[in-house]
Scaffold this active site. Structure first.
Site, PDB file in Angstrom:
ATOM      1  N   ASP A  59       0.898  -1.171  -0.089  1.00 28.29           N
ATOM      2  CA  ASP A  59       0.003   0.018  -0.139  1.00 28.29           C
ATOM      3  C   ASP A  59       0.795   1.335   0.002  1.00 28.29           C
ATOM      4  O   ASP A  59       2.074   1.308   0.570  1.00 28.29           O
ATOM      5  CB  ASP A  59      -0.985  -0.154   1.237  1.00 28.29           C
ATOM      6  CG  ASP A  59      -1.569   1.105   1.653  1.00 28.29           C
ATOM      7  OD1 ASP A  59      -2.343   1.793   0.543  1.00 28.29           O
ATOM      8  OD2 ASP A  59      -1.518   1.919   2.793  1.00 28.29           O
ATOM      9  N   ASP A  87      -0.202   5.182   0.874  1.00 29.24           N
ATOM     10  CA  ASP A  87      -0.129   6.120   2.109  1.00 29.24           C
ATOM     11  C   ASP A  87      -0.463   5.562   3.373  1.00 29.24           C
ATOM     12  O   ASP A  87      -1.162   4.733   3.692  1.00 29.24           O
ATOM     13  CB  ASP A  87      -1.520   7.012   1.999  1.00 29.24           C
ATOM     14  CG  ASP A  87      -1.317   7.706   0.354  1.00 29.24           C
ATOM     15  OD1 ASP A  87      -0.352   7.953  -0.021  1.00 29.24           O
ATOM     16  OD2 ASP A  87      -2.499   7.721  -0.305  1.00 29.24           O
TER      17      ASP A  87
HETATM   18 MG   LIG Z   1      -2.826   3.212   3.340  1.00 24.11          MG
END
Ligand SMILES: [Mg+2]
Length: 204
Positions: free
Chosen positions: A19, A21
């Site tokens: 992932d 952020d």
């Molecule tokens: Mg995230």
């Protein structure tokens, strides 16, 4: 000549799906400009270690900011160019970036609304086809339950990190097993330790 299943299996590579952020970059609301991109501590070093061990490193990111009209796909590309620049400057690199631009219509990140949007496994499955990934030997690392579930839905093992999204209410229990680690550094160390254990078990 057509390869048999076992031949094909032996050419597939393990991957770590990441992932963005809150996992490898600082979580700071919607990221809408390259100037906002900040790598989290140890993110680049962790990716470099995983890659040295033979894992592909593949970013899979929900980017509803595009679907919401906050940024264009070209602007998202400039953000990812800056991410790649920062990683390269620190000695790391991603093998590929996949992004889903759809907006959710429900406030429940455990429901697959659209195959590509996490928790849907679409981006991971596409990356596996494109890059020749053995999903059964692969991992997903993210800060949200949608990341955990996307990995599990793709047939990978999942790790949730605590450097991003904070759950202020009890986490809804989900019917799958996953590991919790503090950060990308601890998650990568866990994966490398599991890989060493597996290699010892099969005598490599
Ligand atoms: Mg995230």
């Amino acid at each position: 000549m057509i390869s048999g299943t076992s031949d094909l299996q032996s050419t597939l590579k393990p991957a770590v799906f990441l992932d963005r952020d809150g996992t490898i970059t600082r979580l700071d609301g919607y990221l809408i400009s390259p100037n906002q991109v900040r790598l989290l501590p140890d993110a680049a070093a962790s990716l470099a270690k995983l890659k040295q061990t033979g894992f592909l490193c593949i970013l899979v990111t929900n980017q509803s900011a595009v679907g919401r009209g906050m940024i264009t796909t070209d602007e998202l590309d400039t953000i990812h160019a800056e991410l790649n620049r920062l990683l390269a400057a620190a000695g790391a690199q991603l093998d590929a970036i996949y992004s889903c631009h759809e907006c959710p219509s429900l406030d429940d990140e455990t429901i697959v609304e659209q195959p590509d949007r996490k928790p849907g496994p679409g981006m991971l499955l596409r990356a596996a086809r494109d890059l020749g990934v053995d999903l059964s030997q692969s991992w997903m690392i993210g800060d949200r339950l949608s990341d955990v579930l996307a990995g599990v839905n793709a047939g990978c093992r999942s790790i949730r990190v605590r450097t991003g999204h904070r759950y202020t209410c009890p986490i809804r229990s989900i019917d799958c097993e996953y590991a919790c680690k503090y950060s990308i550094k601890e998650a990568a160390e866990f994966i490398l330790a599991e890989t060493r254990t597996k290699d010892r078990a099969i005598g490599i």
